[in-house]
Structures are given as structure tokens and as C-alpha cells.
Design a protein around this motif. Structure first.
Motif, PDB file in Angstrom:
ATOM      1  N   GLU A   1      26.524  15.391   4.783  1.00 15.56           N
ATOM      2  CA  GLU A   1      27.594  15.540   5.764  1.00 15.56           C
ATOM      3  C   GLU A   1      28.440  16.770   5.423  1.00 15.56           C
ATOM      4  O   GLU A   1      28.195  17.456   4.447  1.00 15.56           O
ATOM      5  N   LYS A   2      29.479  16.972   6.262  1.00 18.43           N
ATOM      6  CA  LYS A   2      30.308  18.170   6.177  1.00 18.43           C
ATOM      7  C   LYS A   2      30.963  18.381   4.796  1.00 18.43           C
ATOM      8  O   LYS A   2      30.935  19.484   4.256  1.00 18.43           O
ATOM      9  N   ASP A   3      31.526  17.327   4.214  1.00 19.58           N
ATOM     10  CA  ASP A   3      32.216  17.497   2.934  1.00 19.58           C
ATOM     11  C   ASP A   3      31.233  17.897   1.836  1.00 19.58           C
ATOM     12  O   ASP A   3      31.518  18.739   0.986  1.00 19.58           O
ATOM     13  N   GLU A   4      30.042  17.317   1.896  1.00 18.72           N
ATOM     14  CA  GLU A   4      29.007  17.643   0.921  1.00 18.72           C
ATOM     15  C   GLU A   4      28.560  19.105   1.091  1.00 18.72           C
ATOM     16  O   GLU A   4      28.436  19.842   0.113  1.00 18.72           O
ATOM     17  N   LEU A   5      28.358  19.519   2.325  1.00 14.61           N
ATOM     18  CA  LEU A   5      27.956  20.904   2.587  1.00 14.61           C
ATOM     19  C   LEU A   5      28.985  21.874   2.014  1.00 14.61           C
ATOM     20  O   LEU A   5      28.632  22.825   1.300  1.00 14.61           O
ATOM     21  N   HIS A   6      30.257  21.624   2.294  1.00  9.56           N
ATOM     22  CA  HIS A   6      31.286  22.563   1.839  1.00  9.56           C
ATOM     23  C   HIS A   6      31.453  22.536   0.325  1.00  9.56           C
ATOM     24  O   HIS A   6      31.738  23.569  -0.286  1.00  9.56           O
TER      25      HIS A   6
ATOM     26  N   LEU B   1      23.278  17.679  11.546  1.00  9.02           N
ATOM     27  CA  LEU B   1      22.921  19.003  11.022  1.00  9.02           C
ATOM     28  C   LEU B   1      22.991  20.064  12.119  1.00  9.02           C
ATOM     29  O   LEU B   1      23.249  21.237  11.845  1.00  9.02           O
ATOM     30  N   VAL B   2      22.742  19.655  13.360  1.00  7.66           N
ATOM     31  CA  VAL B   2      22.779  20.606  14.471  1.00  7.66           C
ATOM     32  C   VAL B   2      24.164  21.262  14.541  1.00  7.66           C
ATOM     33  O   VAL B   2      24.282  22.470  14.752  1.00  7.66           O
ATOM     34  N   LYS B   3      25.207  20.480  14.296  1.00 10.60           N
ATOM     35  CA  LYS B   3      26.572  21.045  14.303  1.00 10.60           C
ATOM     36  C   LYS B   3      26.866  21.777  12.991  1.00 10.60           C
ATOM     37  O   LYS B   3      27.465  22.850  12.989  1.00 10.60           O
TER      38      LYS B   3
END
Ligand SMILES: [Zn+2]
Length: 270
Positions: free
Chosen positions: A154-159, A183-185
Motif C-alpha cells: 500500500e501507499k505507506d509501504e511504497l513511500h 497499484l494502478v493509482k
């Protein structure tokens, strides 16, 4: 394009790996990095790479951490001297399947991070349901260059991974309408210079690929399908993303520079 992760040592490729490589080249995939998942498979990967003009990694997947012993790191160090071996891994943490106990996974993940740092080689990392522990380990060991392969988080993991300087590997997971929609977003939030593409063959056949391949085997020739999905998600031309991700793969794996010789990298004997 370069497929930075394909498990071509998998038994499903035993009979036709030459055709698989030829089909990939015909589809515009100029090279493939064959993933090593155990010491034995890493030797196999390096031999395949030599025979077919590809690249390979040397490492032990967290699923196999419980099989590691006192000789494992020495074996990987030796395999890594092969001129076609360009990264250490795949290594990391998998708290989804839990095929190996967590303490074993952590111990051998750290040992492989240290090996990559010692050899000055990039790391090919696996993290599944292991955030934030995975980031804590990366933060305390600071590899020079590493990719979070097959990113599905998710977003927090990506960042968190981007803040740690990691490259992000995207697979056909992004084509999965059931579990890849986020993931598309998210793909728009990956800086262009940190994005890498991979198939993770024979796993993860893109679910929207038509026709679906026989025996549901994914192969590197389907990388352009993943490229197009990423391009649609990013709202940018596929040609641009192909050029960027190929350049990133070359930079990440240092494919343009000859590696220093094995003896030059090894610490001097006392
Ligand atoms: Zn993996």
C-alpha cells in the motif's frame, strides 16, 4: 526492455527455455535477469545466463531460509563471482506463506544484505506482508542499491521504501482486477528513475492477458503487456516508460560497466 526478475530455473521451463528466451527477444525484451532462489538454483541461474546471454542473481529466498547453513553465504559469495551474476538475492522476508520461521528469515536476510554490501553488488529483495519489519532491517543495514521486487503493498509501504532509496519492481500484479487495483493509482507516485519492470515468470500471469497462456505459465515475452498496463496507469506513452525502465535496469544492475574482477573485490586474506 529488461525483465529484471524471471524464475527461468523453474521446472516449467525445463523443456523449452531457449524458445522462451527467443520469444522474449522477439517481443522486444533485450535481456532477462534469472532469479536465484537457493544456492543450487543460483548456480543453475548463472549457467542459464551464460548459455543464453542473460543475467542472474545469487541468493536464498525467504521461503528457503530454514535450509541455510554455515556454508550458505560462502557458496553465494563464490557464485556471485560469475561474470553473469549481477545482484545478490532474491532475499528478504515473506510473512505471508511463512514457509520458514521468522527468526530464520531475518537472520539470512541480514546475512545476504551484508554480503551484497561487502561485494558492492545491488540487492534483489522480496517483501511480502513483512512491512514494517522489512524497512527496519533495511534502515539499519543501508544497502547501496536495492530493489523491492514485485511490489504489491500500500501507499505507506511504497513511500517508506522510496524514502529508503529503493527501486520498485512492478509485475503483472497491476493487471489483477481483484487485488492489484491499488497499484494502478500508486504507480504514479513512483519517481520515473526508480521504476523497474519484471514478470516474475512463471508466476503471476497478467489476469487480463488474452489469450491466457497454456498451463497458466507466465514468461518474459509478456513484459510488454505489463509495460502497457503501467503506461495506462501512469498516463504516459509506453515508449517513454520502456526507455526509462530499461535505463534504470542498466543503471541499477550496472550493466554498462564491467564488474571489477573477483579477486579485486575479495577482502585480502589476513
Ligand atoms: Zn519474490
Amino acid at each position: 526492455m529488461i525483465d529484471i526478475g524471471a524464475n527461468l530455473t523453474h521446472s516449467s521451463f525445463r523443456d523449452d527455455v531457449a524458445e522462451v528466451v527467443a520469444r522474449a527477444r522477439g517481443a522486444g525484451v533485450e535481456s532477462i535477469v534469472v532469479t536465484g532462489t537457493t544456492a543450487g538454483e543460483s548456480v543453475h541461474a548463472s549457467l542459464l545466463a551464460e548459455e543464453h546471454g542473460l543475467y542472474a542473481t545469487a541468493g536464498v529466498h525467504p521461503h528457503h531460509a530454514r535450509e541455510c547453513d554455515a556454508h550458505t553465504i560462502d557458496r553465494l559469495r563464490e557464485i556471485a563471482q560469475h561474470p553473469r551474476v549481477v545482484a545478490i538475492g532474491e532475499c528478504g522476508l515473506d510473512f505471508n506463506r511463512n514457509y520458514s520461521p521468522h527468526p530464520d528469515q531475518e537472520r539470512w536476510f541480514v546475512a545476504q544484505l551484508e554480503l551484497g554490501i561487502e561485494l558492492g553488488m545491488p540487492l534483489f529483495l522480496h517483501s511480502r506482508d513483512a512491512y514494517p519489519r522489512f524497512s527496519e532491517i533495511i534502515r539499519s543495514h543501508k544497502p547501496q542499491k536495492a530493489v523491492a521486487h514485485c511490489f504489491t503493498g500500500e501507499k505507506d509501504e511504497l513511500h517508506a521504501y522510496l524514502d529508503l532509496g529503493l527501486y520498485i519492481g512492478i509485475t503483472g500484479w497491476i493487471c489483477d482486477e481483484r487485488r492489484g487495483q491499488h497499484l494502478v493509482k500508486l504507480v504514479r507516485e513512483i519517481p520515473p528513475e526508480r521504476l523497474l519492470l519484471e514478470t516474475d515468470s512463471p508466476y503471476l500471469v497478467p489476469r487480463d492477458l488474452r489469450p491466457q497462456p497454456k498451463a497458466r505459465r507466465n514468461e518474459p515475452a509478456f513484459l510488454p503487456h505489463i509495460l502497457r498496463a503501467v503506461a495506462r496507469a501512469a498516463g504516459r506513452p509506453p515508449e517513454e516508460i520502456a526507455a526509462e525502465t530499461t535505463r534504470n535496469a542498466r543503471d541499477f544492475l550496472e550493466l554498462n560497466e564491467p564488474r571489477p574482477s573477483a579477486s579485486a573485490q575479495r577482502p585480502l586474506a589476513a
